[in-house]
Design an enzyme around this catalytic site. Structure first.
Site, mmCIF file in Angstrom:
data_model
loop_
_atom_site.group_PDB
_atom_site.id
_atom_site.type_symbol
_atom_site.label_atom_id
_atom_site.label_comp_id
_atom_site.label_asym_id
_atom_site.label_seq_id
_atom_site.Cartn_x
_atom_site.Cartn_y
_atom_site.Cartn_z
ATOM 1 N N HIS A 97 -6.271 1.345 0.610
ATOM 2 C CA HIS A 97 -7.084 1.134 2.096
ATOM 3 C C HIS A 97 -8.677 0.031 1.617
ATOM 4 O O HIS A 97 -8.275 -0.217 0.463
ATOM 5 C CB HIS A 97 -8.169 2.028 3.018
ATOM 6 C CG HIS A 97 -9.123 2.892 2.130
ATOM 7 N ND1 HIS A 97 -10.026 2.259 1.924
ATOM 8 C CD2 HIS A 97 -9.176 4.677 1.705
ATOM 9 C CE1 HIS A 97 -11.274 3.390 1.068
ATOM 10 N NE2 HIS A 97 -10.311 4.669 0.927
ATOM 11 N N CYS A 113 -9.097 7.661 -2.976
ATOM 12 C CA CYS A 113 -8.585 6.276 -2.383
ATOM 13 C C CYS A 113 -7.675 5.656 -3.669
ATOM 14 O O CYS A 113 -9.320 4.744 -4.473
ATOM 15 C CB CYS A 113 -8.879 6.261 -1.623
ATOM 16 S SG CYS A 113 -7.956 7.734 -0.313
#
Length: 142
Positions: A97, A113
């Site tokens: 992301h 992440c």
């Protein structure tokens, strides 16, 4: 002999048919050691971007997954509603992301992440949507 020529011609036609184009394979190869993500489509390198993976005390999982779901304007339930725009989820709560902490791209800085520049995350999100989740792979190596 005629059968072999016909079979070869049919094989060539299938390679260039619209069905083959729809089955495009999109792969995000992430190197934790180099803090980079190389995006390939149908085996050809399209992009190479800086990323941020897990900082000390956190883990970015290694392995290979198909993309599971997309979320354009996601917010983390685990980390104080932190923004996770253009999220491509691949393993539970782990996603590729966007980040707005641009100065730390290229160094470990996340909770696990894989974080990208917003422009790059938007491009990968778009490519994953076009290729389809089943045709999008995320591969993470040390």
């Amino acid at each position: 002999m005629k059968t072999i020529v016909v079979a070869a011609a049919a094989s060539l036609l299938l390679q260039f048919s619209p069905v083959a184009a729809e089955a495009a394979t999109l792969v995000a190869n992430i190197s934790i050691g180099k803090q980079t993500m190389t995006v390939t489509e149908n085996g050809f390198v399209k992009y190479r971007w800086k990323v941020s993976t897990a900082r000390n005390g956190y883990v970015t999982p290694t392995g290979s997954w198909s993309a599971k779901w997309l979320s354009r304007n996601h917010r983390s339930r685990k980390y104080d509603n932190a923004p996770m725009p253009y999220a491509v989820f691949f393993n539970g709560g782990y996603a590729v992301h966007a980040t707005f902490d641009l100065k730390r791209l290229g160094t470990p800085a996340s909770h696990g992440c894989v974080r990208l520049h917003p422009d790059n995350a938007a491009e990968f999100f778009s490519l994953a949507r076009q290729a389809g989740l089943a045709n999008t792979r995320v591969v993470i190596r040390r």
